[in-house]
Write a protein that holds these residues in place. Structure first.
Motif, short mmCIF file in Angstrom:
data_model
loop_
_atom_site.label_atom_id
_atom_site.label_comp_id
_atom_site.label_asym_id
_atom_site.label_seq_id
_atom_site.Cartn_x
_atom_site.Cartn_y
_atom_site.Cartn_z
N GLU A 1 -10.97 2.17 3.36
CA GLU A 1 -10.43 1.42 2.22
C GLU A 1 -9.10 0.76 2.59
O GLU A 1 -8.87 -0.42 2.27
CB GLU A 1 -10.23 2.33 1.01
CG GLU A 1 -9.67 1.59 -0.20
CD GLU A 1 -9.31 2.50 -1.36
OE1 GLU A 1 -8.74 2.00 -2.35
OE2 GLU A 1 -9.60 3.71 -1.28
N ALA A 2 -8.23 1.49 3.27
CA ALA A 2 -6.94 0.92 3.66
C ALA A 2 -7.12 -0.24 4.63
O ALA A 2 -6.47 -1.28 4.51
CB ALA A 2 -6.07 2.01 4.30
N ARG B 1 -8.34 -3.27 2.69
CA ARG B 1 -7.29 -3.89 1.88
C ARG B 1 -6.32 -4.68 2.75
O ARG B 1 -5.90 -5.78 2.39
CB ARG B 1 -6.55 -2.82 1.09
CG ARG B 1 -7.41 -2.13 0.04
CD ARG B 1 -6.59 -1.25 -0.89
NE ARG B 1 -5.69 -2.06 -1.71
CZ ARG B 1 -4.98 -1.59 -2.72
NH1 ARG B 1 -5.07 -0.30 -3.03
NH2 ARG B 1 -4.18 -2.35 -3.43
N THR C 1 -3.56 3.98 -2.37
CA THR C 1 -4.76 3.87 -1.54
C THR C 1 -5.05 5.22 -0.91
O THR C 1 -4.21 5.77 -0.19
CB THR C 1 -4.57 2.82 -0.43
OG1 THR C 1 -4.13 1.59 -1.02
CG2 THR C 1 -5.86 2.59 0.33
N GLU C 2 -6.23 5.75 -1.17
CA GLU C 2 -6.59 7.06 -0.62
C GLU C 2 -6.94 6.96 0.86
O GLU C 2 -7.75 6.13 1.27
CB GLU C 2 -7.77 7.65 -1.39
CG GLU C 2 -8.16 9.04 -0.91
CD GLU C 2 -9.38 9.60 -1.64
OE1 GLU C 2 -10.05 10.49 -1.08
OE2 GLU C 2 -9.66 9.14 -2.76
N VAL C 3 -6.30 7.82 1.66
CA VAL C 3 -6.63 7.93 3.08
C VAL C 3 -6.74 9.42 3.40
O VAL C 3 -7.25 10.20 2.62
CB VAL C 3 -5.56 7.23 3.96
CG1 VAL C 3 -5.67 5.72 3.83
CG2 VAL C 3 -4.15 7.70 3.64
N ALA D 1 -4.07 10.96 -4.54
CA ALA D 1 -4.32 9.62 -5.10
C ALA D 1 -4.35 9.67 -6.62
O ALA D 1 -3.78 8.80 -7.30
CB ALA D 1 -5.63 9.06 -4.55
N ARG E 1 -1.41 7.82 -9.05
CA ARG E 1 -1.75 6.82 -10.06
C ARG E 1 -1.27 7.27 -11.44
O ARG E 1 -0.79 6.45 -12.23
CB ARG E 1 -3.27 6.57 -10.08
CG ARG E 1 -3.79 5.89 -8.82
CD ARG E 1 -5.25 5.49 -8.95
NE ARG E 1 -5.76 4.94 -7.71
CZ ARG E 1 -6.51 5.62 -6.85
NH1 ARG E 1 -6.89 6.87 -7.14
NH2 ARG E 1 -6.91 5.06 -5.72
N LEU F 1 0.14 5.00 0.56
CA LEU F 1 -0.98 5.81 1.02
C LEU F 1 -0.92 7.22 0.46
O LEU F 1 0.13 7.87 0.48
CB LEU F 1 -0.99 5.85 2.55
CG LEU F 1 -1.08 4.49 3.26
CD1 LEU F 1 -1.12 4.70 4.78
CD2 LEU F 1 -2.30 3.70 2.79
N LEU G 1 0.85 -1.19 0.00
CA LEU G 1 0.00 0.00 0.00
C LEU G 1 0.88 1.24 0.00
O LEU G 1 1.79 1.36 0.84
CB LEU G 1 -0.91 0.05 1.24
CG LEU G 1 -2.26 -0.67 1.18
CD1 LEU G 1 -2.06 -2.19 1.21
CD2 LEU G 1 -3.15 -0.24 2.34
N SER H 1 -1.86 -0.22 -8.51
CA SER H 1 -2.91 -0.75 -7.64
C SER H 1 -2.61 -0.55 -6.16
O SER H 1 -3.50 -0.65 -5.32
CB SER H 1 -3.12 -2.24 -7.92
OG SER H 1 -1.95 -2.98 -7.62
N SER H 2 -1.35 -0.26 -5.83
CA SER H 2 -1.00 -0.07 -4.41
C SER H 2 -1.49 1.27 -3.87
O SER H 2 -1.61 1.44 -2.65
CB SER H 2 0.52 -0.15 -4.24
OG SER H 2 1.16 0.88 -4.99
#
Length: 435
Positions: free
Chosen positions: A347-348, A351, A166-168, A148, A152, A141, A139, A163-164
Motif C-alpha cells: 500500500e505504501a 501511494r 498508511t499501514e505497513v 493504523a 486514524r 506509517l 504518509l 488520509s496520510s
C-alpha cells in the motif's frame, strides 16, 4: 548489455539516533517502488544521540552519502537537491519542526518530494502528542493494523486529515525461521531506559545470572544496545556492563553486542521487558517472554503485550516455562510469520508511486500551526532555530552559508563537551540528588 529500464529514485533519510537511522533507511528501501534503483543520502541530525561509526556499522545499512547536519543545514541542503522521497526518522518535535521548515522552503512550489514519517517501533506512550507532531507528512506509517486504527482515531478526533495514515510493518523483521540450537541459548534484550533505576536493573541482571547458574547446560547472553560512552535513542544512565563489572559471572553467561538479527539467529528464548526485539523474535516464531517481574505497567511499556500470551516471570522461566503467543494478537501487531510480510509495504509503495506520478503535490499542512497551537508550536520550532513560520531564526547556524573551518572545529569540540555532560556528568548529578 542492454541499458537498464529501472528508474533511479533519489531518497533522503534524516535520523537522530542509531535506531531511527535503522528504521528510516530500511523503510526507505521497503517503500520504494519495485522498479526503482535507490540512491540513498543519509543525514544525521546533530544532537546527544547522533550515532557513532560503530553504531552505524552495526545497523548494516549502506548509504550513498552520509553527513551530520543541523535542522537548518538539512533544510538548506534539501532546497537545492532534486529528491523524490524524504523519510523523516526523528522524535516527534523534530518531525514537526522539519515539516514546518519544508513548508517554508517549498512555499509556492507544487513539484516537491514525497514526505514520509512514522515510528521506530511499538507505540506505547504519548500517542496523541507524538502523532499530532507527525501530522503534515504525506504518509504517516503505522507498523501494524492496530496502530493504523489508533492513528486514524486520534487524527479524526481532533478534526485533522487522517488520509496520510498508511499501514505497513516494522521494516527490520525477517531472518530464518526458528530451529532449536545446541546449546540452548537464552537472550535477554536490554533496553537503555527501561527500567530506569539501579535497583530494578540490578535485579534483572541478578536474575539473568541466577538463570545461568540454575541451567549450566544453557548459554545465557545479555544483548546490549551500546558501549559505555555511546548514545542511543534513549538515555542509558546505568549500563548493564558497568553493573556486571564487580559480579562473579558464570562460565555460560556472556555480554554481547552486534546486530539483533544475528543474535536471534542463535536464540532459543528471547527475554525482555518491552523491547521491539520481542516482535522481531515473534516474527521468527522464537519463544518470546515479556517479563512481569517488575509489574505490568505503562512506565515499562510491557502493558503493550497484554493479550499476547508472552507475559511471564523469571520464576516461571527458571522452572522451564515456554510461552505460547496468541495468534490473533500477533497478527494485529504487524508480525506476519505466515509469509504475508512481503506484501505489508504494498500500500505504501502504491501511494508513493501515485504521488510521484502526480503533476504536483499540495503544500504540507501540519495540524499544528501558530493559530491552532500558539503556546506550543513556537517553542518546538525554536529548539531547531526556526521561527513560527518555519523560516530560520536570525543567527541560526548555517542559515545562509557553510560554517568556516574554525567554526567546524569549535562545533565538534562543543558537541563532544555536550555529549559528555549529557551522558556522564548529568546522570551523576541526578543520582547524587536522589541520595
Amino acid at each position: 548489455m542492454p541499458a537498464s529500464t529501472r528508474k533511479s529514485l533519489r531518497v533522503a533519510v534524516l535520523a537522530d539516533s542509531d535506531t531511527r537511522w535503522k528504521w528510516g533507511s530500511l523503510t526507505a528501501n521497503r517503500i520504494s517502488p519495485n522498479e526503482s534503483d535507490i540512491l540513498l543520502d543519509g543525514y544525521l541530525l546533530r544532537g546527544r544521540a547522533t550515532p557513532t561509526a560503530r553504531q552505524l556499522e552495526e545497523v548494516g545499512v549502506r548509504a550513498d552519502s552520509l553527513r551530520e547536519v543541523t535542522a537548518v543545514e538539512f533544510l538548506r541542503a534539501i532546497e537545492g537537491e532534486p529528491y523524490d522521497v524524504l523519510v523523516i526518522a526523528l522524535v516527534g518535535g523534530g518531525v514537526q519542526a522539519i515539516l514546518h521548515g519544508l513548508a517554508h522552503v517549498w512555499e509556492g512550489r507544487s513539484k516537491r518530494p514525497v514526505v514520509v514519517t512514522g515510528y521506530v517501533g511499538v507505540v506505547y506512550e504519548k500517542l496523541a502528542d507524538g502523532l499530532l507532531l507527525r501530522h503534515g507528512a504525506d504518509l504517516v506509517l503505522a507498523n501494524s493494523r492496530q496502530d493504523a486504527e489508533r492513528f486514524r482515531t486520534v487524527y479524526e478526533g481532533v478534526g485533522a486529515d487522517a488520509s496520510s495514515v498508511t499501514e505497513v510493518a516494522l521494516p527490520f523483521l525477517g531472518g530464518a525461521a526458528y530451529e532449536k540450537h545446541d546449546p540452548y541459548t537464552v537472550v535477554f534484550a536490554a533496553q537503555p531506559s527501561v527500567p530506569e533505576n539501579r535497583k530494578d536493573r540490578t535485579y534483572l541482571l541478578n536474575r539473568l545470572i541466577q538463570h545461568a547458574r540454575l541451567h549450566p547446560d544453557r548459554e545465557v547472553l545479555l544483548k546490549l544496545r551500546s558501549k559505555p560512552g555511546e548514545h542511543t535513542t534513549h538515555i542509558e544512565e546505568l549500563p548493564y556492563q558497568k553493573l556486571a563489572q564487580k559480579t562473579d559471572l558464570p562460565a555460560n553467561f556472556r555480554l554481547v553486542y552486534g546486530h539483533m538479527g544475528e543474535v536471534l539467529d542463535r536464540t532459543d528464548l528471547l527475554v525482555t521487558i518491552s523491547s521491539t526485539a520481542a516482535l522481531e523474535s515473534l516474527h521468527r516464531r522464537i519463544p518470546t517472554v515479556v517479563l512481569s517481574d517488575l509489574g505490568v505497567r505503562e512506565a515499562l511499556g510491557n502493558h503493550h503485550f497484554v493479550g499476547s500470551g508472552c507475559l511471564a516471570s523469571w520464576d516461571q522461566l527458571d522452572a522451564g516455562h515456554e510461552p505460547a503467543p496468541d495468534p490473533v494478537w500477533v497478527a494485529r501487531q504487524g508480525v506476519a510469520a505466515d509469509g504475508q510480510y512481503e506484501t505489508a509495504f504494498d500500500e505504501a509503495r502504491a501511494r508513493i508511486t501515485g504521488l510521484l506520478a502526480a503533476p504536483g503535490l499540495l503544500p504540507l499542512a501540519p495540524y499544528y500551526t501558530p493559530v491552532t497551537a500558539p503556546g506550543y508550536l513556537p517553542g518546538i520550532l525554536a529548539r531547531h532555530h526556526l521561527a513560527p513560520d518555519g523560516s530560520p531564526l536570525p543567527g541560526a547556524p548555517a542559515a545562509d552559508k557553510e560554517p568556516s573551518p574554525v567554526r567546524q572545529i569549535v562545533r565538534r569540540a562543543a558537541r563532544g563537551a555536550y555529549r559528555h555532560g549529557v551522558q556522564r556528568v548529568a546522570p551523576v548529578i541526578r543520582r547524587m540528588g536522589e541520595l
